[in-house]
Scaffold this active site. Structure first.
Site, PDB file in Angstrom:
ATOM      1  CD1 TRP A   1      -2.314  -2.152   1.962  1.00 52.84           C
ATOM      2  CD2 TRP A   1      -3.096  -1.017  -0.163  1.00 52.84           C
ATOM      3  NE1 TRP A   1      -3.626  -2.844   1.040  1.00 52.84           N
ATOM      4  CE2 TRP A   1      -4.009  -2.097   0.065  1.00 52.84           C
ATOM      5  CE3 TRP A   1      -3.434  -0.038  -1.043  1.00 52.84           C
ATOM      6  CZ2 TRP A   1      -4.977  -2.315  -1.071  1.00 52.84           C
ATOM      7  CZ3 TRP A   1      -4.477  -0.488  -2.065  1.00 52.84           C
ATOM      8  CH2 TRP A   1      -5.110  -1.593  -1.722  1.00 52.84           C
TER       9      TRP A   1
ATOM     10  CG  ASP B   1      -3.186   4.249   4.052  1.00 54.63           C
ATOM     11  OD1 ASP B   1      -4.249   3.972   4.773  1.00 54.63           O
ATOM     12  OD2 ASP B   1      -2.909   3.553   3.216  1.00 54.63           O
TER      13      ASP B   1
ATOM     14  CE  LYS C   1      -8.776  -2.625   3.833  1.00 55.45           C
ATOM     15  NZ  LYS C   1      -8.023  -1.805   2.927  1.00 55.45           N
TER      16      LYS C   1
HETATM   17  C1  LIG Z   1      -7.424  -1.551   1.985  1.00 54.40           C
HETATM   18  C2  LIG Z   1      -6.436  -0.319   1.944  1.00 54.40           C
HETATM   19  C3  LIG Z   1      -6.183   0.618   0.908  1.00 54.40           C
HETATM   20  C4  LIG Z   1      -7.004   0.770   0.034  1.00 54.40           C
HETATM   21  O1  LIG Z   1      -8.282   1.202   0.200  1.00 54.40           O
HETATM   22  P1  LIG Z   1      -9.382   1.648  -0.841  1.00 54.40           P
HETATM   23  O2  LIG Z   1     -10.365   2.138  -0.140  1.00 54.40           O
HETATM   24  O3  LIG Z   1      -9.800   0.180  -1.450  1.00 54.40           O
HETATM   25  O4  LIG Z   1      -8.884   2.695  -1.876  1.00 54.40           O
HETATM   26  C5  LIG Z   1      -5.093   1.666   1.207  1.00 54.40           C
HETATM   27  N1  LIG Z   1      -4.087   1.442   2.062  1.00 54.40           N
HETATM   28  C6  LIG Z   1      -4.251   0.617   3.114  1.00 54.40           C
HETATM   29  C7  LIG Z   1      -3.224   0.449   4.159  1.00 54.40           C
HETATM   30  C8  LIG Z   1      -5.230  -0.526   3.103  1.00 54.40           C
HETATM   31  O5  LIG Z   1      -5.506  -1.438   3.971  1.00 54.40           O
END
Ligand SMILES: *Cc1c(COP(=O)(O)O)cnc(C)c1O
Length: 356
Positions: free
Chosen positions: A100, A166, A190
């Site tokens: 990511w 993030d 999530k």
């Molecule tokens: C799932 C995830 C993403 C991507 O998220 P989307 O909402 O599908 O764009 C980005 N960074 C991390 C750490 C993730 O777990």
């Protein structure tokens, strides 16, 4: 037989919340009118937005000098919105800790120079950084929990540039000291609610004027709904936050998540068949990758588990193996059940070997 999903995202939501949503789906304001059919400009929807923000501010202790934005486009759109909105020197620093992070880096490169930092990790899992590299940059970006690799930040770097995080897979699952960050962002799917919603917590002084398409400009979204948001996802997210508050807040979630992940890691440590792919302090509380060390037998376990009501235990398509995601809504019973099924698979494997 109880069914559980260990999906990395969209993840499990609390059963109580799902039942409540089902019950009220057709009677939001009046009999026969669903939340899905309600205007985002209505007073009753505004109450949901206000309550959602108040609850998030309470559970994460977000001070008033931060704005909370409810966007779409996932965490992925933030990979470009951040450099677009924050570029002044057109130079950014990124800590590269996994897949990511790499995706965020790739998009940032479209807007300026990216300096990469790699953490040094000692045998206990302690992280350190050479921050002399972080000079004259607009910000430093970190991925707090690496959903795919199952690793987490143990030591947030001290820096005098805005720190951007993030937090897609650990927001609300463990405590985050908001005031250390300039921006914290996360896709909702999530730990917050259904997919289609992204939360951006941004220190107000970082919201500047910029020549950007209106949606992509943070300033458009401050203290207002700029356009039609993901109304249903916001409605469910508000109920999830109520559930978190009723459970005792993020502190209680973190305690439970530590207990859940420790139960699984402890089993993996002593298992003769399964092993954890991460060791020491860096182990994630929410995403636990593991393997039998044989891809054929990993696939057989996935099938074995599925037949027993345990779903989505496959590793990310880029790394393979197995992975259990244990977000807030996963009860401790779901982890105990997983361990029980892993033990049963282990026994079956050894019995069949003896028969050969
Ligand atoms: C799932 C995830 C993403 C991507 O998220 P989307 O909402 O599908 O764009 C980005 N960074 C991390 C750490 C993730 O777990």
């Amino acid at each position: 037989m109880s069914t559980y999903t260990y999906s990395a995202g969209p993840g499990m939501l609390p059963k109580e919340v799902m039942q409540e949503v089902q019950q009220h789906l057709l009677t939001f304001e009046h009999e026969g009118i669903s939340i899905i059919e309600t205007s985002h400009r209505s007073e009753s929807f505004q109450q949901i937005v206000d309550s959602l923000e108040e609850r998030l501010r309470r559970v994460m202790k977000i001070p008033e000098n931060y704005a909370v934005l409810w966007l779409q486009g996932g965490a992925t759109l933030q990979f470009s919105m951040i450099p677009m909105n924050l570029r002044k020197r057109k130079r950014f620093a990124y800590v590269d800790t996994g897949i990511w992070s790499k995706k965020a880096i790739k998009d940032a490169r479209l807007f300026g120079q990216v300096d990469l930092l790699y953490p040094r990790i000692d045998e206990t899992g302690e992280m350190s950084f050479d921050l002399s590299l972080v000079q004259e940059v607009d910000y430093l970006h970190v991925t707090l929990n690496n959903t795919i690799e199952g690793t987490r930040f143990t030591d947030i770097p001290e820096t005098n540039v805005p720190l951007i995080a993030d937090a897609s897979s650990n927001i609300l699952a463990e405590q985050i000291d908001v005031e250390r960050f300039g921006i914290i962002y996360a896709g909702a799917q999530k730990n917050i609610g259904p997919a289609g919603l992204t939360v951006v917590i941004i220190r107000r002084d970082l919201i500047q004027s910029a020549e950007l398409p209106s949606y992509l400009h943070y300033a458009s979204h401050v203290d207002t709904l700029f356009n039609t948001p993901s109304t249903f996802s916001m409605y469910v997210a508000e109920r999830v936050l109520k559930w978190i508050e009723d459970c005792g807040g993020v502190e209680a979630m973190e305690r439970l998540n530590r207990k859940k992940s420790e139960t699984l890691y402890t089993f993996l440590e002593q298992s003769n068949l399964f092993s954890s792919l991460v060791s020491g302090k860096r182990r994630s509380l929410t995403n636990v990758p593991f393997t039998t060390s044989d891809s054929e037998s990993d696939r057989r376990f996935e099938q074995f588990a599925r037949e027993r009501g345990l779903h989505e235990l496959g590793g990310h398509r880029s790394v393979g193996g197995l992975r259990a995601s244990l977000y807030n809504a996963m009860p401790i019973e779901g982890v105990d059940r997983l361990v029980e099924v892993m033990k049963a698979f282990e026994e079956e494997t050894y019995v069949s070997h003896q028969n050969i």
